[in-house]
Design a protein around this motif. Sequence first.
Motif: not given
Length: 660
Positions: A370, A372, A551, A598, A600-602, A618-622
């Motif tokens: 992650e 984050a 990333t 990222e 994380n959530l941005g 944002g393009y976000n996957h956690v």
Amino acid sequence: MRDWEQHRGGGAHVPKQVKQVDRVIIRFAGDSGDGMQLTGDRFTQESAAFGNDLVTLPNFPAEIRAPQGTLPGVSSFQVHFADHDILTAGDAPDVLVAMNPAALKANLSDLPTGAAIIVDTHDFSDRNLTKAGYTANPLASLGDANDQLGDFQVFPVDLTGMTVEAVKEFGLSRKDAARAKNMFALGLLSWMYGRPTETTIDFLARRFAKVEDIRDANITAFKAGWNFGETTETFMVQYEVKPAPMAPGVYRNISGNLALAYGLVAGAVQSGLDIVLGTYPITPASDILHELSKHKSFGVTTFQAEDEIAGIGAAIGASFSGKLGITSTSGPGIALKSEAIGLAVMTELPLVVVDVQRGGPSTGLPTKTEQADLLQAMFGRNGEAPVPIVAPQSPGDCFDAAVEAIRIAVTYRTPVMLLSDGYLANGSEPWRIPEVDDLPRIDPAFATTTNHVVRTNDDGTEETEFWPYLRDEETLARPWAIPGTPGLEHRIGGLEKGDGHGNISYDPANHDLMVRTRQAKVDRIAESLPPLEVDDPSGAAKVLVVGWGSTYGPIGAGVRRVRKAGFNVAQVHLRHLNPFPKDLGDILGRYDKVLVPEMNLGQLALLLRGKYLVDAIGYNHVRGLPLKAAELAEAIGHLVAEAEGIEVDLTTPTPEGAQA
């Protein structure tokens, strides 16, 4: 043909077809006790020795020994190797080697249609099928109308049974003999893809040198797997992946944690300082401690403290004494170290804080990746306590990022956050060993004399004393005085310092000045950074993709896919996250759309929005896993379509585009 490259049973040689491919993604998966990490690592080393470009993705449970045969206990290792430059470990495997029902079920959803599955039939018992959540044996219906595996090429092989038979001459128990099945599988895959075998045989001979029967059994199982591929009619095609062209130099396969440890040693050597690592073991950062403990000859001292706070306290004390203090941890440890990091900010001492990020919050996902912790690194201290932040982009780049972190810490007298993550730490790639002459020289410039004139006497002589908070005009760094240097005695601690003289001060105006000065010192680092490299070959792109950390690979692969389909997109990747490079604002302003992928959530998107007032998307996957290049390419394509008012179709990329 080697003397052992013949069927052990004496069967006739079966002619094989050799098919050339440009890249392959293989995933080894089994129970956490099946040796999948070792198997994948050995296949990786074989591919590195052959000269392929490669990227790996180890994935294992957090439990020391998860329940055997269950989905939570599945361990896997994915390796992507190619005859050209690649950036990721691959979105989906071309080949899955599954050692039990749980390994098959846990990974099946990741496989594309037509993927090959080599499955060990031995453990497909009713008990193991039930533990994996199967109501029926999927291997029993192969070829039927209700075949669960009908979309794939399935090769059922009794890997365990053949391994036990191959090594029976060594008199091992059945349990010990079966443990060599991972080497049988490795031998089979080594044959299928033309991997060099000598490196693995030499490795096994060294690893098990003290137990001859185990050594010989593993080597024999490896050879038996190779022989099985050569002689069986089950596998009629052998694949060839040619070496990748690379710049001249000496290369080795390296993981992120190993590269980071080497970078810390190199930075210390270039600064003439001894390292003191004060740390506490934590996944996935512990390998840095393990590696640095081997390098006492380079002036490295490692101290495994009783807790995270003691670890960083020892590192700060070492920096005060004129050493290079380093502490390593993951996100939960950063939270515990936050007050001490603030102390290093106040005392203005060099310190490198390594954060190998993992899934959170709390204990979270200890073995998953992650990114984050960016906002924690940026703001996770009381008061105005600015800290420079550096992030590597690939396993090999961890070396350069570590050297850069030391350069900043020593030059500007400040703690530096070095943000790696679990994907970089455990993943690996070919790394070109740098020339020592190409590494930067880092001057600690210790204070040796007094620096402040108290008064000038009538005869023109000056009376001087040492002021620990006078500043270098260029860097705003304060002098670094080693304790015991005559005449340079000074006061230090966590209370606010008076400007210049460094005595304790509660004056409001002084506090405002010191807060702004510490911030200005960090901002001044941007003056030493090179211009950002913007990857925009057409010069006509309206969409910019901005990334940081690991990333880099998925973004680069996604951008390649979009370009190969005939569309324009630009990319810029940030190593320095605090301060940002001076030209970042101008670069962001040149594009209509800015996408920030990222894990994380941005968090970076939030910082870019706040500082540059840009509408960062944002393009976000956690998920605890790296971003997938194909999914990211679709998101980029949608943004390009919106920015340019055109239709973007990435479903039929050129063959080159598919290689990304």
